[in-house]
Design a protein around this motif. Structure first.
Motif, PDB file in Angstrom:
ATOM      1  N   ARG A  43       0.583 -18.354 -19.642  1.00 51.99           N
ATOM      2  CA  ARG A  43       1.195 -18.992 -20.822  1.00 51.99           C
ATOM      3  C   ARG A  43       1.592 -20.441 -20.503  1.00 51.99           C
ATOM      4  O   ARG A  43       1.427 -21.343 -21.328  1.00 51.99           O
ATOM      5  CB  ARG A  43       2.405 -18.177 -21.298  1.00 51.99           C
ATOM      6  CG  ARG A  43       2.014 -16.924 -22.060  1.00 51.99           C
ATOM      7  CD  ARG A  43       3.227 -16.180 -22.612  1.00 51.99           C
ATOM      8  NE  ARG A  43       3.820 -15.298 -21.614  1.00 51.99           N
ATOM      9  CZ  ARG A  43       3.343 -14.080 -21.317  1.00 51.99           C
ATOM     10  NH1 ARG A  43       2.287 -13.606 -21.952  1.00 51.99           N
ATOM     11  NH2 ARG A  43       3.917 -13.340 -20.403  1.00 51.99           N
ATOM     12  N   HIS A  44       2.143 -20.649 -19.324  1.00 55.61           N
ATOM     13  CA  HIS A  44       2.456 -22.013 -18.884  1.00 55.61           C
ATOM     14  C   HIS A  44       1.182 -22.873 -18.905  1.00 55.61           C
ATOM     15  O   HIS A  44       1.172 -23.979 -19.457  1.00 55.61           O
ATOM     16  CB  HIS A  44       3.055 -21.969 -17.474  1.00 55.61           C
ATOM     17  CG  HIS A  44       3.103 -23.290 -16.759  1.00 55.61           C
ATOM     18  ND1 HIS A  44       4.100 -24.221 -16.973  1.00 55.61           N
ATOM     19  CD2 HIS A  44       2.266 -23.832 -15.831  1.00 55.61           C
ATOM     20  CE1 HIS A  44       3.875 -25.278 -16.208  1.00 55.61           C
ATOM     21  NE2 HIS A  44       2.780 -25.077 -15.498  1.00 55.61           N
ATOM     22  N   THR A  45       0.106 -22.361 -18.332  1.00 50.10           N
ATOM     23  CA  THR A  45      -1.143 -23.121 -18.232  1.00 50.10           C
ATOM     24  C   THR A  45      -1.689 -23.492 -19.606  1.00 50.10           C
ATOM     25  O   THR A  45      -2.116 -24.626 -19.833  1.00 50.10           O
ATOM     26  CB  THR A  45      -2.175 -22.296 -17.436  1.00 50.10           C
ATOM     27  OG1 THR A  45      -1.710 -22.162 -16.091  1.00 50.10           O
ATOM     28  CG2 THR A  45      -3.540 -22.947 -17.446  1.00 50.10           C
ATOM     29  N   TRP A  73      -6.719 -26.153 -14.894  1.00 49.47           N
ATOM     30  CA  TRP A  73      -6.953 -25.620 -13.553  1.00 49.47           C
ATOM     31  C   TRP A  73      -5.866 -25.972 -12.541  1.00 49.47           C
ATOM     32  O   TRP A  73      -5.967 -25.589 -11.378  1.00 49.47           O
ATOM     33  CB  TRP A  73      -8.318 -26.110 -13.046  1.00 49.47           C
ATOM     34  CG  TRP A  73      -9.461 -25.415 -13.751  1.00 49.47           C
ATOM     35  CD1 TRP A  73      -9.389 -24.330 -14.599  1.00 49.47           C
ATOM     36  CD2 TRP A  73     -10.859 -25.730 -13.668  1.00 49.47           C
ATOM     37  NE1 TRP A  73     -10.632 -23.972 -15.036  1.00 49.47           N
ATOM     38  CE2 TRP A  73     -11.550 -24.808 -14.493  1.00 49.47           C
ATOM     39  CE3 TRP A  73     -11.579 -26.709 -12.974  1.00 49.47           C
ATOM     40  CZ2 TRP A  73     -12.949 -24.838 -14.634  1.00 49.47           C
ATOM     41  CZ3 TRP A  73     -12.969 -26.730 -13.119  1.00 49.47           C
ATOM     42  CH2 TRP A  73     -13.637 -25.798 -13.936  1.00 49.47           C
ATOM     43  N   HIS A  74      -4.821 -26.664 -12.955  1.00 47.36           N
ATOM     44  CA  HIS A  74      -3.887 -27.167 -11.940  1.00 47.36           C
ATOM     45  C   HIS A  74      -3.193 -26.041 -11.174  1.00 47.36           C
ATOM     46  O   HIS A  74      -2.824 -26.212 -10.026  1.00 47.36           O
ATOM     47  CB  HIS A  74      -2.858 -28.128 -12.557  1.00 47.36           C
ATOM     48  CG  HIS A  74      -1.757 -27.465 -13.319  1.00 47.36           C
ATOM     49  ND1 HIS A  74      -1.934 -26.916 -14.569  1.00 47.36           N
ATOM     50  CD2 HIS A  74      -0.460 -27.249 -12.998  1.00 47.36           C
ATOM     51  CE1 HIS A  74      -0.783 -26.396 -14.984  1.00 47.36           C
ATOM     52  NE2 HIS A  74       0.123 -26.581 -14.053  1.00 47.36           N
ATOM     53  N   ASP A  75      -2.996 -24.886 -11.819  1.00 49.12           N
ATOM     54  CA  ASP A  75      -2.286 -23.778 -11.162  1.00 49.12           C
ATOM     55  C   ASP A  75      -3.203 -22.621 -10.771  1.00 49.12           C
ATOM     56  O   ASP A  75      -2.706 -21.526 -10.466  1.00 49.12           O
ATOM     57  CB  ASP A  75      -1.180 -23.245 -12.090  1.00 49.12           C
ATOM     58  CG  ASP A  75       0.126 -24.046 -11.964  1.00 49.12           C
ATOM     59  OD1 ASP A  75       0.234 -24.890 -11.044  1.00 49.12           O
ATOM     60  OD2 ASP A  75       1.039 -23.808 -12.776  1.00 49.12           O
ATOM     61  N   LEU A  76      -4.510 -22.834 -10.724  1.00 49.83           N
ATOM     62  CA  LEU A  76      -5.422 -21.743 -10.357  1.00 49.83           C
ATOM     63  C   LEU A  76      -5.070 -21.149  -9.001  1.00 49.83           C
ATOM     64  O   LEU A  76      -5.300 -19.962  -8.749  1.00 49.83           O
ATOM     65  CB  LEU A  76      -6.878 -22.236 -10.294  1.00 49.83           C
ATOM     66  CG  LEU A  76      -7.648 -22.441 -11.596  1.00 49.83           C
ATOM     67  CD1 LEU A  76      -9.115 -22.701 -11.270  1.00 49.83           C
ATOM     68  CD2 LEU A  76      -7.495 -21.275 -12.547  1.00 49.83           C
ATOM     69  N   ALA A 145       2.419 -33.500 -18.277  1.00 55.12           N
ATOM     70  CA  ALA A 145       2.160 -32.248 -18.997  1.00 55.12           C
ATOM     71  C   ALA A 145       2.779 -31.062 -18.256  1.00 55.12           C
ATOM     72  O   ALA A 145       3.421 -30.188 -18.861  1.00 55.12           O
ATOM     73  CB  ALA A 145       0.653 -32.051 -19.170  1.00 55.12           C
ATOM     74  N   ASP A 146       2.608 -31.030 -16.944  1.00 53.93           N
ATOM     75  CA  ASP A 146       3.128 -29.909 -16.147  1.00 53.93           C
ATOM     76  C   ASP A 146       4.654 -29.909 -16.117  1.00 53.93           C
ATOM     77  O   ASP A 146       5.294 -28.861 -16.241  1.00 53.93           O
ATOM     78  CB  ASP A 146       2.572 -30.007 -14.723  1.00 53.93           C
ATOM     79  CG  ASP A 146       2.892 -28.787 -13.875  1.00 53.93           C
ATOM     80  OD1 ASP A 146       3.094 -27.692 -14.431  1.00 53.93           O
ATOM     81  OD2 ASP A 146       2.927 -28.934 -12.634  1.00 53.93           O
ATOM     82  N   MET A 147       5.219 -31.086 -15.958  1.00 54.44           N
ATOM     83  CA  MET A 147       6.673 -31.176 -15.754  1.00 54.44           C
ATOM     84  C   MET A 147       7.466 -31.222 -17.070  1.00 54.44           C
ATOM     85  O   MET A 147       8.692 -31.349 -17.038  1.00 54.44           O
ATOM     86  CB  MET A 147       6.981 -32.413 -14.903  1.00 54.44           C
ATOM     87  CG  MET A 147       6.625 -32.192 -13.446  1.00 54.44           C
ATOM     88  SD  MET A 147       7.716 -30.942 -12.721  1.00 54.44           S
ATOM     89  CE  MET A 147       6.602 -29.940 -11.840  1.00 54.44           C
ATOM     90  N   GLU A 160      15.275 -30.709 -18.344  1.00 53.59           N
ATOM     91  CA  GLU A 160      15.361 -29.245 -18.516  1.00 53.59           C
ATOM     92  C   GLU A 160      14.444 -28.541 -17.517  1.00 53.59           C
ATOM     93  O   GLU A 160      14.805 -27.505 -16.948  1.00 53.59           O
ATOM     94  CB  GLU A 160      14.941 -28.860 -19.937  1.00 53.59           C
ATOM     95  CG  GLU A 160      15.914 -29.303 -21.017  1.00 53.59           C
ATOM     96  CD  GLU A 160      15.354 -29.088 -22.411  1.00 53.59           C
ATOM     97  OE1 GLU A 160      16.110 -28.617 -23.272  1.00 53.59           O
ATOM     98  OE2 GLU A 160      14.158 -29.395 -22.651  1.00 53.59           O
ATOM     99  N   ARG A 161      13.263 -29.096 -17.333  1.00 50.41           N
ATOM    100  CA  ARG A 161      12.294 -28.492 -16.419  1.00 50.41           C
ATOM    101  C   ARG A 161      12.819 -28.512 -14.984  1.00 50.41           C
ATOM    102  O   ARG A 161      12.745 -27.507 -14.269  1.00 50.41           O
ATOM    103  CB  ARG A 161      10.978 -29.269 -16.513  1.00 50.41           C
ATOM    104  CG  ARG A 161       9.898 -28.814 -15.549  1.00 50.41           C
ATOM    105  CD  ARG A 161       9.245 -27.529 -15.994  1.00 50.41           C
ATOM    106  NE  ARG A 161       7.907 -27.400 -15.446  1.00 50.41           N
ATOM    107  CZ  ARG A 161       7.510 -26.415 -14.649  1.00 50.41           C
ATOM    108  NH1 ARG A 161       8.341 -25.440 -14.314  1.00 50.41           N
ATOM    109  NH2 ARG A 161       6.263 -26.374 -14.209  1.00 50.41           N
ATOM    110  N   LEU A 162      13.361 -29.641 -14.581  1.00 48.31           N
ATOM    111  CA  LEU A 162      13.877 -29.745 -13.217  1.00 48.31           C
ATOM    112  C   LEU A 162      15.037 -28.786 -13.021  1.00 48.31           C
ATOM    113  O   LEU A 162      15.123 -28.088 -12.006  1.00 48.31           O
ATOM    114  CB  LEU A 162      14.304 -31.187 -12.921  1.00 48.31           C
ATOM    115  CG  LEU A 162      14.810 -31.461 -11.505  1.00 48.31           C
ATOM    116  CD1 LEU A 162      13.750 -31.122 -10.449  1.00 48.31           C
ATOM    117  CD2 LEU A 162      15.245 -32.922 -11.361  1.00 48.31           C
TER     118      LEU A 162
HETATM  119 FE   LIG Z   1       2.059 -25.960 -13.560  1.00 53.01          FE
END
Ligand SMILES: [Fe+2]
Length: 200
Positions: A43-45, A73-76, A145-147, A160-162
């Motif tokens: 879901r994050h991806t 693909w960043h978290d594959l 995008a990730d953070m 919030e993410r940190l």
């Molecule tokens: Fe990520």
């Protein structure tokens, strides 16, 4: 759909619109196959990829495909079958390299979201150095995008993410220390992305 996405040079290749669409579709399918069993990670991806699409104006047109594929693909490297070092950016990059993907794409995955800091905490600097760290609009947008996407796909701002990362991991854990040290680098990448969007 096979997990074998090995079409060398697919993302980032200067192929026209049809190939661009195909690249995104393949990236999404591979991510689904490898990460859907992990639930929240998938879901994050999905939402990081959606964010990357929204941030596309912050990168040159010829790099938009690459940005979105890297987001898918960043978290594959979290996929259990892909684990080698236990540090997911390197494991994901190694998998993609084994499938013949471009060094640039592998490097974006290897270094995503200031991975340098956690690699140092884990004693994996040599392994990470297999890929040169790109600086510029594409990594900045990928990190953004990730953070700004939470662990279950929530839309977060970076603060919030940190704080959710620091709540999930002990402050003095490898991840806690690395993410604290990475904070200025990530904040700067987000600010550069926002200013590129503002002038796009
Ligand atoms: Fe990520």
């Amino acid at each position: 759909m096979s997990t074998d996405a090995g079409e060398p040079g697919l993302p980032g290749a200067e192929d026209g619109q049809v190939a661009l669409t195909t690249g995104r579709a393949i990236a999404a399918a591979v991510a689904r196959e490898l990460l859907a069993p992990l639930g929240d990670r998938y879901r994050h991806t999905v939402n990081v990829a959606a964010q990357a699409e929204e941030l596309s104006d912050a990168v040159p047109p010829e790099d938009r495909e690459l940005l979105v594929v890297a987001a898918w693909w960043h978290d594959l490297g979290y996929a259990p079958d892909l684990v080698q070092t236990g540090f997911h950016p390197i494991d994901g990059a190694r998998y993609l390299a084994s499938k013949g993907h471009t060094p640039r794409l592998c490097a974006l995955v290897a270094h995503h979201s200031a991975a340098t800091f956690e690699a140092a905490e884990r004693g994996l600097e040599v392994e990470l150095a297999d890929w040169p760290r790109e600086e510029g609009p594409v990594p900045d947008a990928l990190w953004t995008a990730d953070m700004t996407t939470g662990p279950g796909g929530e839309r977060f701002d970076y603060a919030e993410r940190l704080s959710e990362i620091l709540a999930r991991y002990d402050q003095d854990s490898i991840v806690g220390r690395a993410m604290s040290r990475a904070q200025p680098s990530i904040q700067a990448a987000i600010e550069r992305t926002n200013s590129r969007l503002a002038t796009a």
